[in-house]
Design an enzyme around this catalytic site. Structure first.
Site, PDB file in Angstrom:
ATOM      1  N   ASP A 200      -8.222  64.546 -68.703  1.00  0.00           N
ATOM      2  CA  ASP A 200      -7.421  65.569 -69.382  1.00  0.00           C
ATOM      3  C   ASP A 200      -7.755  66.965 -68.887  1.00  0.00           C
ATOM      4  OD1 ASP A 200      -5.726  64.187 -70.904  1.00  0.00           O
ATOM      5  OD2 ASP A 200      -6.796  64.374 -72.797  1.00  0.00           O
TER       6      ASP A 200
ATOM      7  N   GLU B  12     -35.882  54.905 -30.965  1.00  0.00           N
ATOM      8  CA  GLU B  12     -36.120  53.822 -31.928  1.00  0.00           C
ATOM      9  C   GLU B  12     -35.661  52.460 -31.420  1.00  0.00           C
ATOM     10  OE1 GLU B  12     -34.557  53.024 -36.437  1.00  0.00           O
ATOM     11  OE2 GLU B  12     -34.801  55.105 -35.806  1.00  0.00           O
ATOM     12  N   ASP B  13     -34.488  52.418 -30.762  1.00  0.00           N
ATOM     13  CA  ASP B  13     -33.856  51.129 -30.455  1.00  0.00           C
ATOM     14  C   ASP B  13     -33.845  50.758 -28.968  1.00  0.00           C
ATOM     15  OD1 ASP B  13     -33.337  50.846 -33.129  1.00  0.00           O
ATOM     16  OD2 ASP B  13     -31.298  51.634 -33.009  1.00  0.00           O
TER      17      ASP B  13
ATOM     18  N   HIS C 294     -29.948  60.015 -31.129  1.00  0.00           N
ATOM     19  CA  HIS C 294     -30.885  59.877 -32.242  1.00  0.00           C
ATOM     20  C   HIS C 294     -31.490  58.482 -32.407  1.00  0.00           C
ATOM     21  CE1 HIS C 294     -27.319  58.400 -34.495  1.00  0.00           C
ATOM     22  NE2 HIS C 294     -28.203  57.776 -35.242  1.00  0.00           N
TER      23      HIS C 294
ATOM     24  N   ASP D 273     -26.039  61.018 -39.829  1.00  0.00           N
ATOM     25  CA  ASP D 273     -26.351  59.621 -39.470  1.00  0.00           C
ATOM     26  C   ASP D 273     -26.193  58.723 -40.695  1.00  0.00           C
ATOM     27  OD1 ASP D 273     -27.539  57.323 -38.216  1.00  0.00           O
ATOM     28  OD2 ASP D 273     -29.455  57.884 -39.121  1.00  0.00           O
TER      29      ASP D 273
ATOM     30  N   HIS E  89     -21.534  54.520 -32.834  1.00  0.00           N
ATOM     31  CA  HIS E  89     -22.230  55.143 -33.980  1.00  0.00           C
ATOM     32  C   HIS E  89     -22.706  56.563 -33.663  1.00  0.00           C
ATOM     33  CE1 HIS E  89     -24.953  55.904 -37.266  1.00  0.00           C
ATOM     34  NE2 HIS E  89     -26.002  55.831 -36.460  1.00  0.00           N
TER      35      HIS E  89
END
Length: 714
Positions: A259, A76-77, A72, A139, A48
């Protein structure tokens, strides 16, 4: 599978080798930090951040942005701290990563509040470094591309947030490639069946239209070549959400939307753009009113181009956009073009201008954030501010101001400066006086007239359209109400303290501090505000203050002036309201009812709504007050009359002239026919007081065939 070496090869086209090595080092650090973690799709998690960095590489973003993309999700993780990142990769990268990271350490009861708080945190980070939002958009784009592994309800929630916030931000910053893809991916997640049907229909229509497209494209290219103009003609594709919105909003079938043939002509310089415009207008007849010059007046996001619509062969409309290569780069990459030119160690005025506009927009967001009551209110302001259709108006000095479609004079005043908006009383549009609620049109010149003591009006919220104006008005009204509530609270509390032979000013600081702790308030102003708004009972607070000063040994004074009425003038503002049920006037006997959250509501003493109560009622002594009118009143007050009069032609004009001669205003008038000869006129007037009203009634009685005149109450 795309690897870090593939990315490094691509970066070699615009970054030096030492910066590419730093990007690779950030990747290996992220790979180690996310070791063992997998995405919902089953892939290693590090795929990711690598994909996010690849999206930024397409925009030629700098190496620090690419490093932040790699890292990034680390704060957080994983267990890595911001301080650890700063030690490893420097402060700018650590700040970027922290700006993109969610507030994971705080638990929120509501998902909407959590999203709003996270967005608020990101805006603060954007104010320090605008690259935060570009990393965040990349992201979000990759997350949208890989939504397939999530539950349908979660897909729809993320897609709606993307459509309402992130796609609009991409549009506001001019990053069109990301905006279009985010919109289409969101559309597919929210309406999968509609999206699939339109996609198939577009593919079929494209096959049928191919020969017509080629014919128009070759005729446009031939015209340019014949005139010796350097320009490349390319076909322009409509994206799915754009087609769906046009079908829905314009109520047109798919065939009519498809059109329209779209083309883009890319040339070398601005002068060539205008020459090419002349050539295409010679080739095909232009549609009147469908030409827009965004080169002379760029859009708020920095977008520049000439737009024109032409009548093609067999009457089919052709939409043509004409722009330079730099404008094309700006249209696709927006603010990111600033780094595209920076990477080549050159600057370009279009990119620099876009960067400056983006910073001004973020500065406006910060101002809104300061005025908003909470994060949810702030995010609603942001949503309202992200509609892209703009109008352009001029200041008296000739400066161009950008405003959204539907903006009013008040919006313009707040765009110039918050103080001008707060103090504005009138406006001239093209040198003519106009109401503050007037909706503006492109090309108008505006002059705002201000007065030092003027204040925003609550009614302005009914017609303003910009988030900045709305949040500034709410902030000013809140401050105004707070100030007025404190003043009223002081008067009411001193009235309640009078029987104890004391006043708020006579109580010492230690007494007040002790009483504040008992009453659980933070300050004197907070206590007075709650009293003025009717949220606390004044006699209870007065008793507590006296107890704090004298203990339980205090006694009521028999000589105190506790029965003295509170004096009102009509100019107290938002916390003294005049009851609509009985329309009290200066000169009427009046009482005040303290209503929770509203302040003091003034009624006539004989009003039915307070007839069952008395301000001397000991069971509820804090809710009703004796009031007196001030001797110095210079306000107008509404009063309702019912007049029975013989029907005749010109009756309304006759009454209006009479009221005007008596120095009063008619606020509302209505006539009910009782029979062929008699009418009942319901009249609402603005008068100075009871004496003024008596004079007007006397004049009306002098009209021929006037029956009963009744002053209405309840």
């Amino acid at each position: 599978m795309f690897t870090i070496d593939d990315l490094a090869d691509r970066l070699g086209g615009y970054l030096p080798s030492d910066e590419i090595q730093q990007v690779k080092r950030a990747f290996y650090y992220a790979e180690q930090a996310h070791d063992g973690q997998r995405r919902r799709s089953g892939e290693p998690y590090v795929t990711h951040p690598l994909a996010v960095a690849n999206i930024l590489a397409n925009m030629h973003m700098d190496h620090q942005s690419l490093m932040a993309a790699m890292l990034h999700d680390v704060i957080e993780d994983t267990g890595v701290s911001k301080h650890a990142l700063e030690t490893q990769f420097g402060k700018p990268v650590a700040e970027l990563v922290d700006g993109v990271s969610k507030l994971t350490q705080i638990t929120f009861e509501d998902k909407a509040v959590a999203q709003a708080e996270n967005f608020q945190k990101m805006v603060l980070a954007m104010s320090r470094d605008i690259r935060v939002i570009i990393v965040k958009l990349a992201d979000r784009l990759h997350n949208m591309r890989t939504l397939g592994a999530l539950r349908p309800d979660k897909k729809r929630r993320i897609a709606r947030e993307t459509l309402e916030i992130y796609a609009r931000i991409a549009g506001r910053l001019g990053i069109n490639t990301i905006r279009v893809e985010l919109e289409d991916l969101s559309f597919q997640a929210i309406h999968p069946m509609r999206s699939e049907r339109i996609k198939r229909a577009v593919a079929n229509a494209r096959g049928h239209r191919r020969s017509a497209m080629r014919q128009i494209q070759s005729s446009l290219q031939k015209s340019l070549d014949d005139d010796g103009l350097n320009g490349t003609v390319i076909g322009r594709q409509k994206h799915l959400l754009s087609i769906y919105r046009k079908m829905r909003d314009q109520r047109k079938p798919f065939a009519e939307i498809m059109d329209v043939f779209g083309f883009r002509i890319i040339t070398e310089d601005v002068a060539s753009c205008y020459r090419i415009l002349g050539v295409v207008h010679n080739l095909y007849k232009p549609v009147p009113g469908r030409f827009k010059d965004y080169i002379a007046i760029p859009k708020a996001n920095g977008y520049q181009s000439l737009h024109t619509t032409l009548f093609g062969s067999r009457g089919m409309p052709i939409e043509v956009q004409i722009r330079t290569r730099e404008m094309e780069a700006m249209a696709n990459n927006g603010i990111a073009a600033h780094w595209l030119y920076k990477a080549g160690q050159t600057s370009h005025p279009i990119a620099e201008g876009s960067h400056a506009r983006a910073r001004a927009w973020v500065k406006g967001l910060l101002e809104m954030q300061r005025h908003a009551g909470d994060s949810l209110e702030f995010i609603e302001h942001v949503k309202n501010d992200l509609f892209p259709d703009d109008i352009y108006v001029f200041t008296p000095k000739g400066d161009i101001m950008e405003l959204p479609q539907g903006a009013t004079v008040i919006d313009f005043a707040y765009t110039v400066h918050t103080d001008i908006g707060n103090n504005c009383i009138a406006c001239r549009i093209d040198r003519h006086l106009a109401p503050l609620s007037t909706r503006l049109e492109s090309g108008q010149t505006l002059e705002i007239i201000t007065a030092p003591g003027a204040k925003p009006n609550l009614a302005w919220l009914n017609f303003v359209s910009t988030a900045k104006a709305r949040s500034a008005i709410r902030h000013a009204l809140k401050h105004q109400q707070q100030t007025e509530a404190i003043m009223l609270g002081r008067r009411l509390l001193n009235k309640a303290l009078a029987p104890f032979d004391t006043s708020l000013e006579e109580l010492d600081e230690s007494t007040l501090k002790r009483a504040f702790e008992e009453l659980d308030v933070s300050s004197e102003d907070a206590l007075l505000e709650s009293l003025g708004l009717g949220n606390r009972m004044t006699h209870v607070v007065a008793r507590r203050l006296v107890e704090a000063a004298h203990g339980d040994s205090y006694e009521h004074s028999t000589s105190g002036d506790g029965s003295k009425a509170v004096v009102i003038s009509g100019s107290e503002g938002m916390v003294v309201n005049f009851a609509r049920c009985c329309h009290p006037l200066p000169g009427d006997p009046v009482v005040g009812h303290l209503s929770m959250g509203k302040g003091l509501v003034v009624h006539r003493a004989e009003c039915k709504n307070v007839a069952d109560k008395s301000f001397a009622d000991k069971s509820d002594p804090d809710k009703l007050f004796a009031l007196e009118w001030s001797d110095a009143i210079d306000e107008d007050f509404p009063v309702a009359l019912r007049i029975e009069i013989e029907s005749r032609r010109g009756l309304v004009a006759e009454l209006a002239g009479l009221v005007t001669d008596a120095d009063a205003n008619i606020e509302r008038i209505g006539i009910e026919e009782r029979d062929a000869h008699l009418s009942t006129v319901n009249l609402t007037l603005a008068v100075k007081g009871r004496v003024h009203l008596a004079g007007i009634i006397k004049r009306i009685r002098n009209l021929p065939n006037v029956g009963k005149i009744t002053r209405l109450a309840n």
